[in-house]
Design an enzyme around this catalytic site. Structure first.
Site, short mmCIF file in Angstrom:
data_model
loop_
_atom_site.label_atom_id
_atom_site.label_comp_id
_atom_site.label_asym_id
_atom_site.label_seq_id
_atom_site.Cartn_x
_atom_site.Cartn_y
_atom_site.Cartn_z
N MET A 35 -18.54 33.03 14.48
CA MET A 35 -19.59 33.90 14.02
C MET A 35 -20.76 33.77 14.94
O MET A 35 -20.91 32.81 15.66
CB MET A 35 -19.95 33.53 12.59
CG MET A 35 -20.75 32.26 12.50
SD MET A 35 -20.96 31.80 10.81
CE MET A 35 -19.34 31.19 10.54
N GLY A 57 -20.71 29.65 14.18
CA GLY A 57 -19.37 29.40 14.63
C GLY A 57 -19.23 29.55 16.11
O GLY A 57 -20.19 29.60 16.85
N LEU A 94 -19.77 34.44 22.38
CA LEU A 94 -19.78 32.98 22.54
C LEU A 94 -20.99 32.50 21.77
O LEU A 94 -22.13 32.80 22.13
CB LEU A 94 -19.88 32.62 24.03
CG LEU A 94 -19.49 31.22 24.46
CD1 LEU A 94 -18.06 30.89 24.04
CD2 LEU A 94 -19.66 31.07 25.96
N ASP A 95 -20.76 31.77 20.71
CA ASP A 95 -21.83 31.45 19.77
C ASP A 95 -22.77 30.37 20.30
O ASP A 95 -22.48 29.72 21.31
CB ASP A 95 -21.23 31.03 18.43
CG ASP A 95 -20.89 32.24 17.58
OD1 ASP A 95 -21.05 33.36 18.05
OD2 ASP A 95 -20.47 32.03 16.43
N PRO A 96 -23.90 30.16 19.65
CA PRO A 96 -24.93 29.26 20.18
C PRO A 96 -24.45 27.85 20.51
O PRO A 96 -24.88 27.27 21.50
CB PRO A 96 -25.98 29.24 19.07
CG PRO A 96 -25.84 30.57 18.41
CD PRO A 96 -24.38 30.88 18.43
#
Length: 409
Positions: free
Chosen positions: A1, A28, A135-137
């Site tokens: 996410m 995510g 690409l999540d944090p």
């Protein structure tokens, strides 16, 4: 996410003319594509509650409405509005330009993919931008960002194989399946290398995977993470994915294991960590993740924000070109055959008209091709039954990518 929260860090570029704040948020590690830099990613799995109503009540209680004194406050307010309006008029509007190509960003930790697109778009003053796979944090690494006409080739990068290196933390399962979530189960057990190796074959090849509860998958029109945030039970159906390679790389200590995987579209690395922990009986979640490649783009093609900002400064001084950081649009079409045509046929294709393949020297091709004239990409087309039918036409007028050309790429 994916999530949207900003911190106080910023990037400034002379070409951009303004600072761009770095986003920091929880969430995510996997997701989809954004064709617009203005489109928001997934929200935080555990956001801080807002209290707009109570804040507004407290403000009203502390400062009750009073009648203006002799019109003085009204004049002051009007003068303030006039000043702000004049200030806005004085600020020059930055012109956007046509920029076409791919920036392969080495995304830093703590930045959302959507915010990264906004940063790159400002650095290049580009009219259009989008990324090819969230690409999540918490994750770092390869984030291909398409500018201009390259946005038309995003699906080809989205569908390509991706490589990840990730660390699983044993002993805790979390509701988001990564280190930003809330601990839901714990275990004192720790797996051996032999126990881990024994379960990995079950995750190779075409398998069924249940996505994380905090994901962007829709259930009856609502995002799964929104439902989970509201405290409701999320029931997601297993989906078919493909994992070409999955290796245990190292065990740095009893609490952690490092893996590498080559996988296809739709694979959730967080779900792999969750399922590993359940199978070996010790629970687990992803504590670190780096994407090392997406399709044709790998470590050698990545560029950091610091390098891009420095290049931007040099370009503004006339000492460099931003084209050096752009990969050509056709790089995304690496696996598709190329077909060269003459200028007459190219003109027909660019008008959306089909071209008949004549003569015994006409190429015998079936299926999707990308068409060039004098080495320049002009269209994606379907070939068959002796003709070329354009499906996507490109107009590469403006700044185009030159990265990799000295290598023959």
């Amino acid at each position: 996410m994916s999530n949207e929260q900003r911190s106080g860090l910023s990037f400034t570029c002379p070409l951009a003319g303004e600072a761009v704040h770095r986003g920091v948020s929880a969430g995510g590690l996997d997701g989809g594509v954004s064709q617009s830099s203005a489109q928001a990613s997934s929200p935080l799995p555990n956001p801080a509650p807002t209290h707009a109503g109570s804040t507004r009540l407290a403000h009203d209680d502390a400062q009750p409405e009073q009648a203006p004194v002799a019109g003085g406050s009204e004049r002051t307010e009007q003068a303030g509005k006039a000043g702000r309006k004049e200030k806005r008029k004085q600020q020059p509007r930055r012109d956007k330009r046509d920029v076409h190509g791919w920036v392969v960003l080495d995304k830093p930790i703590g930045m959302t993919s959507t915010h990264a697109v906004a940063v790159i778009r400002r650095l290049f003053s580009a009219k259009r931008a989008g990324h090819a796979g969230t690409l999540d944090p918490l994750a770092t690494g390869c984030l291909p960002i398409a500018l201009g006409e390259a946005t038309k080739t995003v699906p080809f990068i989205m569908d390509s194989t991706k490589t990840y290196r990730f660390t699983v933390r044993w002993g805790e399962e979390r509701d988001t399946d990564d280190s930003e979530g809330r601990v839901v189960e714990v275990s004192e057990a720790r797996p051996t290398a032999e126990q881990i190796e024994a379960i990995l074959p079950r995750f190779r090849g075409v398998i069924l995977q249940t996505p994380p509860r905090y994901s962007a998958i829709k259930i009856d029109g609502e995002r799964a993470y929104d439902i989970a945030r509201d405290g409701e039970v999320v029931e997601l159906q297993p989906r078919e994915i493909e994992i070409d390679r999955l290796d245990l790389v190292e065990l740095p200590d009893p609490d952690h294991a490092v893996f590498e995987t080559d996988c296809g579209k739709g694979t959730y690395v967080r779900a792999l960590a969750r399922d590993f922990g359940r199978l070996v009986g010790c629970k687990g979640h992803v504590s670190a993740l780096r994407r090392t490649s997406v399709g044709p783009f790998g470590e050698g093609e990545m560029i950091s924000l610091e390098q891009l900002t420095a290049l931007c400064d040099r370009a503004a001084a006339g000492e460099a070109s931003l084209a050096d950081a752009l990969w050509p649009v056709e790089t995304a079409l690496d696996d598709i055959p190329a077909l060269a045509v003459n200028r007459s046929d190219a003109a027909r294709l660019q008008r959306g008209q089909a071209v008949i393949l004549r003569g015994r020297d006409a190429p015998i091709l079936e299926g999707l091709v990308y068409v060039t004239v004098a080495g320049e990409l002009i269209a994606l087309a379907e070939t068959g039954q002796g003709q070329i039918v354009p499906k996507r036409v490109f107009n590469l007028a403006g700044l185009t990518g030159s990265a990799g050309k000295e290598k023959g790429m």
